[in-house]
Motif scaffolding. Structure first.
Motif, short mmCIF file in Angstrom:
data_model
loop_
_atom_site.label_atom_id
_atom_site.label_comp_id
_atom_site.label_asym_id
_atom_site.label_seq_id
_atom_site.Cartn_x
_atom_site.Cartn_y
_atom_site.Cartn_z
N GLY A 86 -7.64 5.95 -5.64
CA GLY A 86 -8.02 5.30 -6.63
C GLY A 86 -8.74 5.49 -7.62
N ALA A 87 -9.66 6.61 -7.64
CA ALA A 87 -10.58 7.18 -8.57
C ALA A 87 -9.69 8.08 -9.59
CB ALA A 87 -11.53 8.05 -8.26
N ASN A 88 -8.51 8.63 -9.16
CA ASN A 88 -7.71 9.55 -9.88
C ASN A 88 -6.83 8.55 -10.77
OD1 ASN A 88 -8.52 11.93 -8.66
ND2 ASN A 88 -6.65 12.20 -7.57
N TYR B 118 -3.95 -0.79 -6.37
CA TYR B 118 -5.38 -0.49 -7.11
C TYR B 118 -5.76 -0.96 -8.38
CZ TYR B 118 -6.04 3.45 -3.47
OH TYR B 118 -6.10 4.20 -2.57
N ARG B 119 -4.60 -1.49 -9.15
CA ARG B 119 -4.87 -2.38 -10.32
C ARG B 119 -5.43 -3.45 -9.95
NH1 ARG B 119 0.04 -1.83 -12.31
NH2 ARG B 119 0.75 -3.80 -11.42
N ASP B 120 -4.80 -4.23 -8.96
CA ASP B 120 -5.24 -5.66 -8.55
C ASP B 120 -6.61 -5.49 -8.12
OD1 ASP B 120 -2.86 -6.44 -9.35
OD2 ASP B 120 -1.94 -6.76 -7.10
N MET B 121 -6.95 -4.44 -7.19
CA MET B 121 -8.52 -4.24 -6.67
C MET B 121 -9.33 -4.20 -7.83
SD MET B 121 -8.10 -1.57 -3.74
CE MET B 121 -7.23 -1.90 -1.86
N ARG B 122 -8.79 -3.19 -8.90
CA ARG B 122 -9.77 -3.11 -9.92
C ARG B 122 -10.17 -4.43 -10.62
NH1 ARG B 122 -10.28 2.32 -10.48
NH2 ARG B 122 -8.04 2.59 -9.95
N ARG B 123 -9.11 -5.15 -10.80
CA ARG B 123 -9.21 -6.60 -11.53
C ARG B 123 -10.06 -7.67 -10.72
NH1 ARG B 123 -3.66 -9.11 -10.81
NH2 ARG B 123 -5.09 -9.84 -8.79
N ASP B 124 -9.91 -7.49 -9.34
CA ASP B 124 -10.57 -8.64 -8.70
C ASP B 124 -11.95 -8.02 -8.11
OD1 ASP B 124 -8.25 -10.09 -8.94
OD2 ASP B 124 -7.62 -9.47 -6.83
N HIS B 125 -12.33 -6.87 -8.08
CA HIS B 125 -13.63 -6.62 -7.50
C HIS B 125 -14.38 -5.33 -8.55
CE1 HIS B 125 -12.61 -8.40 -3.88
NE2 HIS B 125 -11.31 -7.95 -3.93
N GLY B 126 -13.61 -4.72 -9.51
CA GLY B 126 -14.24 -3.71 -10.16
C GLY B 126 -14.06 -2.56 -9.41
N PRO B 127 -14.96 -1.37 -9.81
CA PRO B 127 -14.77 -0.20 -9.21
C PRO B 127 -15.28 0.08 -7.90
CG PRO B 127 -16.89 -0.16 -10.48
CD PRO B 127 -16.08 -1.42 -10.51
N VAL B 128 -15.74 -0.94 -7.12
CA VAL B 128 -16.24 -1.07 -5.69
C VAL B 128 -15.72 -2.18 -5.02
CG1 VAL B 128 -18.22 -0.80 -4.16
CG2 VAL B 128 -18.28 0.52 -6.38
N VAL B 129 -14.75 -1.98 -3.94
CA VAL B 129 -13.87 -2.93 -3.37
C VAL B 129 -14.39 -3.39 -2.13
CG1 VAL B 129 -11.59 -3.92 -2.85
CG2 VAL B 129 -12.15 -2.09 -4.71
N LEU C 133 -14.77 0.25 -0.38
CA LEU C 133 -14.07 1.49 -0.81
C LEU C 133 -14.24 1.77 -2.30
CD1 LEU C 133 -11.40 3.27 -0.60
CD2 LEU C 133 -9.95 1.10 -1.42
N VAL C 134 -14.79 3.05 -2.66
CA VAL C 134 -14.92 3.16 -4.10
C VAL C 134 -13.87 3.75 -4.86
CG1 VAL C 134 -16.59 4.72 -5.31
CG2 VAL C 134 -17.39 3.98 -3.09
N ILE C 135 -13.35 3.11 -5.72
CA ILE C 135 -12.22 3.36 -6.69
C ILE C 135 -12.33 3.67 -7.90
CG2 ILE C 135 -10.67 2.43 -4.87
CD1 ILE C 135 -10.25 0.05 -6.87
N PHE D 75 0.80 -1.21 0.03
CA PHE D 75 -0.06 0.19 -0.01
C PHE D 75 0.76 1.23 -0.07
CE2 PHE D 75 -2.85 3.28 2.09
CZ PHE D 75 -3.76 3.06 1.16
N HIS D 76 2.13 1.05 0.45
CA HIS D 76 2.93 2.31 0.73
C HIS D 76 4.16 2.32 -0.17
CE1 HIS D 76 0.74 3.14 4.31
NE2 HIS D 76 0.98 2.19 4.65
N THR D 77 4.55 1.00 -0.80
CA THR D 77 5.57 1.12 -1.94
C THR D 77 4.99 1.01 -3.36
OG1 THR D 77 5.64 -1.30 -1.57
CG2 THR D 77 6.87 -0.11 -0.11
N ASP D 78 3.99 0.25 -3.53
CA ASP D 78 3.68 0.08 -4.99
C ASP D 78 1.91 0.25 -5.21
OD1 ASP D 78 3.40 -0.42 -7.62
OD2 ASP D 78 4.14 -2.58 -7.22
N LEU D 79 1.71 1.73 -4.79
CA LEU D 79 0.13 1.58 -4.69
C LEU D 79 -0.69 1.64 -5.98
CD1 LEU D 79 -1.99 2.97 -2.71
CD2 LEU D 79 -1.51 5.17 -3.51
N GLU D 80 0.21 1.92 -7.22
CA GLU D 80 -0.42 1.62 -8.34
C GLU D 80 -0.89 0.40 -8.80
OE1 GLU D 80 0.36 2.80 -13.21
OE2 GLU D 80 1.35 3.49 -11.65
N ALA D 81 -0.07 -0.55 -8.17
CA ALA D 81 -0.31 -2.06 -8.47
C ALA D 81 -1.42 -2.52 -7.54
CB ALA D 81 0.98 -2.80 -8.18
#
Length: 399
Positions: free
Chosen positions: A304-306, A13-24, A36-38, A5-11
């Motif tokens: 996440g939305a950004n 959020y990418r994994d969250m979006r892949r596994d759950h979509g825009p709402v996690v 969590l709405v991303i 969460f602190h070293t590779d935030l982009e990854a």
């Protein structure tokens, strides 16, 4: 949370979006469930609909499960009489009083005050050739400037920095930090009620609508906490970007035109306020393909939305640093950061960065960029430390 969460935030959020979509589906400390709405469009929907998704903590279906010492209570709140934690007409009444105080700030005087405090802080380390500028500069500058605007004595600055940081980080000292900051603010409100002056707290007290002392103190807490660490992290994250990204290297020896570009890129890619709590579903509904139950909490995933690929279409082919401001850094909708507060934060952050680069034009990072660590907060994203070196220079003095 966790290292990624602190070293590779982009990854993350990418994994969250892949596994759950825009709402996690996520859990808060103590296995407390939330969403969590991303998604960029989903976050627009949530923040623009105060009827379906009000900021009404009383709706939360988890209150009875929480221990009294739950560390996130200060960040989520209860039915407290402040601009953060009221709804409907009562919220608008608090907002009018806070806006009145924010609009009383003279921006010319604000820039002059920021420059004065910035010079004083730089004087304390400019002759050493090295410094850690999160603790020496990025944190104290906005807090001491805000304290001056609000009417706090300068001597309260160190205690405010410590207590508000503990509160925002949501760790074991969060509740103690919250209580200590409240005590300092209660003392200030009592002082200004007895002897008003030209400052924001006196302007709050002079607003024609009357409020309880508790409400004045909690609104002062809202203004101070929202203005302090996010602005400090805006400064720190922008300086980090300018010291580590070759696109901005010229600004350290050339003109200032890239300072606002760096600041805007940070609001998109490294926004200080990562997650906000929150909104609560007023009835059963669906969002992002998930069934949301009445009383569920929705965390606003601003970062996440950004980073949502759907948001890239709003930013243009050249990236976010080309003057597009459609980010969620200040949230959105009825409860977004009031525009006068955004202006104050920008004046403090931009002035602070410009003074730093003027005084120390050869500023450079003193460690490898990969070794820089983030403060362990789920809500705010800032540097733990930012060690720098520079050619020694004598202090200005007289500030």
């Amino acid at each position: 949370m966790g290292p990624r969460f602190h070293t590779d935030l982009e990854a993350v959020y990418r994994d969250m979006r892949r596994d759950h979509g825009p709402v996690v589906p996520v859990t808060l400390p103590g296995d407390v469930p939330a969403w969590l709405v991303i998604g960029y469009h989903e976050l627009c929907r949530v923040t623009a609909d105060p009827v379906l998704f009000p900021r009404d903590q009383g709706l939360w279906n988890q209150w009875e499960t929480l221990p009294e010492d739950w560390p996130l209570r200060p960040m989520i709140g209860t039915r407290q009489p402040s601009v953060y934690f009221t709804v409907g007409e009562e919220h608008r009444r608090h907002l009018a009083m806070v806006q009145h105080a924010l609009e009383s700030v003279d921006h010319v005087g604000l820039r002059r005050t920021t420059e004065e405090i910035a010079d004083r802080l730089i004087d304390s380390f400019c002759s050493t050739g090295e410094s850690e500028i999160v603790s020496a500069y990025a944190k104290p500058l906005p807090l001491l400037t805000l304290a001056r605007l609000l009417g706090f004595p300068d001597s309260d600055g160190p205690e405010l920095i410590r207590s508000l940081t503990d509160m925002a980080d949501g760790g074991p000292d969060a509740l103690a930090g919250f209580e200590h900051a409240l005590a300092l603010m209660s003392r200030l409100v009592a002082r200004k009620r007895a002897a008003p002056s030209v400052d924001m707290v006196s302007a709050m007290l002079a607003h024609p609508d009357e409020f309880t002392d508790e409400a004045y103190v909690l609104n002062l807490m809202a203004v101070t906490s929202a203005g302090f660490l996010p602005t400090a992290d805006w400064i720190g994250n922008s300086v980090r970007l300018m010291l580590t990204d070759e696109r901005f290297a010229a600004s350290l020896t050339g003109g200032r035109h890239t300072v606002p570009e760096a600041m805007n890129e940070v609001l998109w890619e490294d926004t200080p306020t990562q997650i906000l709590a929150g909104r609560w579903a007023a009835r059963d509904t669906r969002l992002g393909g998930h069934a949301i139950a009445r009383g569920d909490m929705l965390l606003l995933g601003l970062a996440g939305a950004n980073r949502d690929p759907a948001a890239h279409a709003t930013r243009g082919p050249d990236g976010p640093h080309h003057s597009n401001f459609a980010h969620f850094a200040f949230s959105h909708g009825e409860y977004q950061c009031p525009f006068p507060a955004q202006e104050i934060a920008e004046v403090i952050a931009r002035t602070g960065i410009e003074v730093l680069l003027d005084r120390l034009p050869d500023l450079e990072l003193a460690v490898a960029p990969r070794t820089l660590a983030r403060r362990p907060s789920p809500f705010l994203r800032g540097m733990t430390v930012l060690p720098v070196r520079f050619a020694t220079t004598p202090p200005y003095g007289g500030h």
